[in-house]
Design a protein around this motif. Structure first.
Motif, PDB file in Angstrom:
ATOM      1  N   LEU A  30       0.856  -1.183   0.000  1.00 35.33           N
ATOM      2  CA  LEU A  30       0.000   0.000   0.000  1.00 35.33           C
ATOM      3  C   LEU A  30       0.891   1.231   0.000  1.00 35.33           C
ATOM      4  O   LEU A  30       1.840   1.318   0.790  1.00 35.33           O
ATOM      5  CB  LEU A  30      -0.893   0.029   1.241  1.00 35.33           C
ATOM      6  N   SER A  31       0.578   2.185  -0.878  1.00 35.86           N
ATOM      7  CA  SER A  31       1.323   3.442  -0.909  1.00 35.86           C
ATOM      8  C   SER A  31       0.378   4.587  -1.200  1.00 35.86           C
ATOM      9  O   SER A  31      -0.745   4.384  -1.671  1.00 35.86           O
ATOM     10  CB  SER A  31       2.412   3.398  -1.991  1.00 35.86           C
ATOM     11  N   GLU A  32       0.848   5.778  -0.906  1.00 33.21           N
ATOM     12  CA  GLU A  32       0.142   6.956  -1.377  1.00 33.21           C
ATOM     13  C   GLU A  32       0.620   7.148  -2.809  1.00 33.21           C
ATOM     14  O   GLU A  32       1.826   7.196  -3.071  1.00 33.21           O
ATOM     15  CB  GLU A  32       0.442   8.170  -0.514  1.00 33.21           C
ATOM     16  N   ALA A  33      -0.315   7.205  -3.746  1.00 28.60           N
ATOM     17  CA  ALA A  33       0.045   7.296  -5.160  1.00 28.60           C
ATOM     18  C   ALA A  33       0.614   8.673  -5.476  1.00 28.60           C
ATOM     19  O   ALA A  33       0.264   9.669  -4.832  1.00 28.60           O
ATOM     20  CB  ALA A  33      -1.166   7.002  -6.031  1.00 28.60           C
ATOM     21  N   VAL A  34       1.493   8.706  -6.471  1.00 28.53           N
ATOM     22  CA  VAL A  34       2.134   9.957  -6.883  1.00 28.53           C
ATOM     23  C   VAL A  34       1.744  10.251  -8.328  1.00 28.53           C
ATOM     24  O   VAL A  34       1.507   9.331  -9.116  1.00 28.53           O
ATOM     25  CB  VAL A  34       3.671   9.887  -6.734  1.00 28.53           C
ATOM     26  N   PRO A  35       1.661  11.522  -8.675  1.00 28.56           N
ATOM     27  CA  PRO A  35       1.306  11.866 -10.063  1.00 28.56           C
ATOM     28  C   PRO A  35       2.348  11.325 -11.037  1.00 28.56           C
ATOM     29  O   PRO A  35       3.545  11.393 -10.791  1.00 28.56           O
ATOM     30  CB  PRO A  35       1.300  13.397 -10.077  1.00 28.56           C
ATOM     31  N   GLY A  36       1.850  10.765 -12.124  1.00 30.72           N
ATOM     32  CA  GLY A  36       2.716  10.269 -13.184  1.00 30.72           C
ATOM     33  C   GLY A  36       2.548  11.136 -14.414  1.00 30.72           C
ATOM     34  O   GLY A  36       2.170  12.308 -14.317  1.00 30.72           O
ATOM     35  N   ALA A  37       2.786  10.553 -15.559  1.00 31.82           N
ATOM     36  CA  ALA A  37       2.624  11.276 -16.821  1.00 31.82           C
ATOM     37  C   ALA A  37       1.140  11.582 -17.052  1.00 31.82           C
ATOM     38  O   ALA A  37       0.280  10.736 -16.836  1.00 31.82           O
ATOM     39  CB  ALA A  37       3.179  10.450 -17.966  1.00 31.82           C
ATOM     40  N   GLY A  38       0.859  12.786 -17.479  1.00 36.34           N
ATOM     41  CA  GLY A  38      -0.533  13.162 -17.748  1.00 36.34           C
ATOM     42  C   GLY A  38      -1.342  13.184 -16.477  1.00 36.34           C
ATOM     43  O   GLY A  38      -0.942  13.734 -15.462  1.00 36.34           O
ATOM     44  N   MET A  39      -2.515  12.572 -16.535  1.00 33.77           N
ATOM     45  CA  MET A  39      -3.427  12.546 -15.390  1.00 33.77           C
ATOM     46  C   MET A  39      -3.317  11.254 -14.594  1.00 33.77           C
ATOM     47  O   MET A  39      -4.110  11.017 -13.692  1.00 33.77           O
ATOM     48  CB  MET A  39      -4.871  12.719 -15.878  1.00 33.77           C
TER      49      MET A  39
END
Length: 105
Positions: A30-39
């Protein structure tokens, strides 16, 4: 490595599945998601990691807290994570009963 995303209270979380070869177990993180490419959002650094053994049904799954700093995990996200862990435990146990760890994937 497949993952699932969920949003809760404006934050994004990810559950990542991969095989942890040194442990002979499936890892569910489980992780806090991080922004990737685009949305898109991608899994970040693990907050919690569950190891689900798939070669020895006598070994219990375990959950460890990752990192040294205090983190808050919302109840609904913890429930979602533990449901994912429980599903992986069930897949591994069924695969073992059917005669092979390959079916747990």
């Amino acid at each position: 490595m497949p993952w699932e995303l969920r949003e809760h209270a404006g934050r994004h979380y990810a559950v990542l599945f991969h095989y942890a070869l040194p442990d002979d177990a499936w890892a569910v993180e489980l992780s806090e998601a991080v922004p990737g490419a685009g949305m898109d959002y991608l899994p970040g650094a693990a907050l919690l990691a569950a190891l689900v053994p798939d070669e020895d049904p006598g070994l219990e799954p375990t959950v460890r807290v990752c990192g040294s700093e205090e983190r808050v995990v919302p109840y609904e996200i913890m429930r979602w994570f533990m449901e994912q862990v429980a599903d992986q435990v069930e897949r591994c146990r069924v695969a073992f009963a059917e005669g092979g760890a390959e079916a747990a994937e």
